[in-house]
Design a protein around this motif. Structure first.
Motif, PDB file in Angstrom:
ATOM      1  N   GLY A   1      -7.244  -3.816  -4.154  1.00  0.00           N
ATOM      2  CA  GLY A   1      -7.908  -3.925  -2.868  1.00  0.00           C
ATOM      3  C   GLY A   1      -9.358  -4.325  -2.943  1.00  0.00           C
TER       4      GLY A   1
ATOM      5  N   VAL B   1       0.847  -1.191   0.000  1.00  0.00           N
ATOM      6  CA  VAL B   1       0.000   0.000   0.000  1.00  0.00           C
ATOM      7  C   VAL B   1       0.881   1.238   0.000  1.00  0.00           C
TER       8      VAL B   1
ATOM      9  N   GLU C   1      -3.506   0.085  -3.527  1.00  0.00           N
ATOM     10  CA  GLU C   1      -3.414  -1.091  -2.665  1.00  0.00           C
ATOM     11  C   GLU C   1      -3.346  -2.334  -3.539  1.00  0.00           C
TER      12      GLU C   1
END
Length: 356
Positions: free
Chosen positions: A128, A84, A89
């Motif tokens: 993510g 990250v 991410e």
């Protein structure tokens, strides 16, 4: 889907050793990984993670934060790192794609108990939200060593062990540049290896064999290794027997030299113990030099298919002062389970067997 040929050609022009890399990029419109790369746990939150681990116990309440479906076939996930930086991410997952199963022998042959099987070692990149960004195949067709185990990120490289998928066999340690997925063989080991971490401070790498029964230490400053010569194995500086039979570790993350444990090198590991129909999950802080667990906590949560959530990969973070776990136990159609430890006492007075 984006054809990988342009990317491979571009990388080959810069890094000739990557010309055989087989990578499929599904999202060329987004970065493969964050830039700049984030620092490692050892460089940032390792001591805070260790401190928060001390608040855990049997009665810790684990709050479900998210269940994220990961896109596409995830094969058998084995290890995971979370990168990250800014608003980018990424989850990079090591996985084994099995084309032919191993078959158990009725006897021990050449020190092992089953046939080699066949498959491929992968590193798969997700964002993510679980969208598939890229899939890098690290091994060629027909490779005897194709099992990609637990992985770790040291702030610059991802470290992998790629092994035969059977005990008492062989493996090699590979170092991967996450910005290109270029894989470079570092050393070869005359035993199956299922996990690895790298200590940047000492330049030690620590590896775990089948079932994490032994931990081996290799110092890269001292080695006169030649990874290019097949069959030339590097002897470890030391081998430590794992004294704990709580769970077998699958995936570990290096936390650094902990002031809480008098500057010993500590890794956070997760795993399971399977006994018939009983499956126990757990996490532990482990002294990388000695394999002695300095703290252990059972984990009771299970996946939608009934497996302990610590069955395969683990990642860890501190979010708003709370310890957060990222876990991916299931094969092929995988969900990332995100849990956060609720503040509270780790102590549980008495026990299931009676009073103190």
């Amino acid at each position: 889907m984006y054809s990988p040929s342009l990317l491979v050609a571009a990388l080959a022009a810069i890094l000739p050793s990557v010309s055989a890399l087989n990578i499929t990029v599904y999202r060329p419109d987004v970065p493969l990984v964050p830039s700049p790369l984030p620092p490692s746990h050892a460089q940032t939150d390792g001591n805070e993670i260790i401190s928060l681990f001390q608040t855990l116990g049997r009665n810790t309440i684990w709050k479900s934060i998210a269940n994220i479906s990961f896109e596409g076939d995830t094969y058998e996930p084995e290890g995971m790192v979370r990168l990250v930086s800014g608003d980018v991410e990424r989850f990079i997952v090591s996985a084994g794609e099995y084309m032919a199963p191993t078959v158990h022998y009725n006897e021990t042959i050449n020190g092992t108990d089953r046939s080699p099987g066949a498959g491929f070692a992968h590193l798969v990149v997700f964002d993510g939200n679980g969208s598939r960004i890229a899939d890098a195949t690290l091994t060629p067709e027909g490779a005897l060593q194709y099992h990609n185990g637990g992985i770790d990120f040291d702030g610059q490289h991802i470290w992998c062990t790629i092994a035969q998928y059977r005990p008492n066999a062989t493996a090699y340690v590979a170092r991967v540049d996450p910005t290109t997925m270029e894989s470079r063989k570092i050393l070869q080991i005359e035993d199956h290896q299922g996990g690895v971490v790298h200590d940047v401070k000492t330049n030690n790498i620590y590896t775990l064999n089948w079932g994490s029964r032994n931990g081996s230490t290799f110092n890269l400053n001292r080695l006169a290794y030649n990874a290019a010569n097949e069959g030339v194995f590097t002897r470890p500086q030391s081998v430590a027997r794992n004294p704990s039979y709580f769970v077998d570790y699958q995936d570990c993350k290096f936390m650094g030299h902990s002031r809480y444990y008098h500057w010993r090198p500590i890794m956070l590991c997760s795993g399971v113990w399977n006994a018939g129909t009983f499956n126990l999950g757990g996490i532990a802080l482990v002294d990388a030099n000695t394999m002695v667990p300095v703290a252990e906590v059972p984990i009771q949560m299970t996946s939608f298919t009934g497996y302990p959530v610590t069955q395969n990969p683990v990642e860890v973070a501190v979010v708003d002062g709370k310890l957060r776990l990222y876990l991916m136990p299931d094969q092929h159609n995988s969900t990332l389970f995100v849990y956060e430890a609720e503040p509270g006492s780790p102590f549980q007075f008495g026990g299931t067997g009676g009073a103190f």
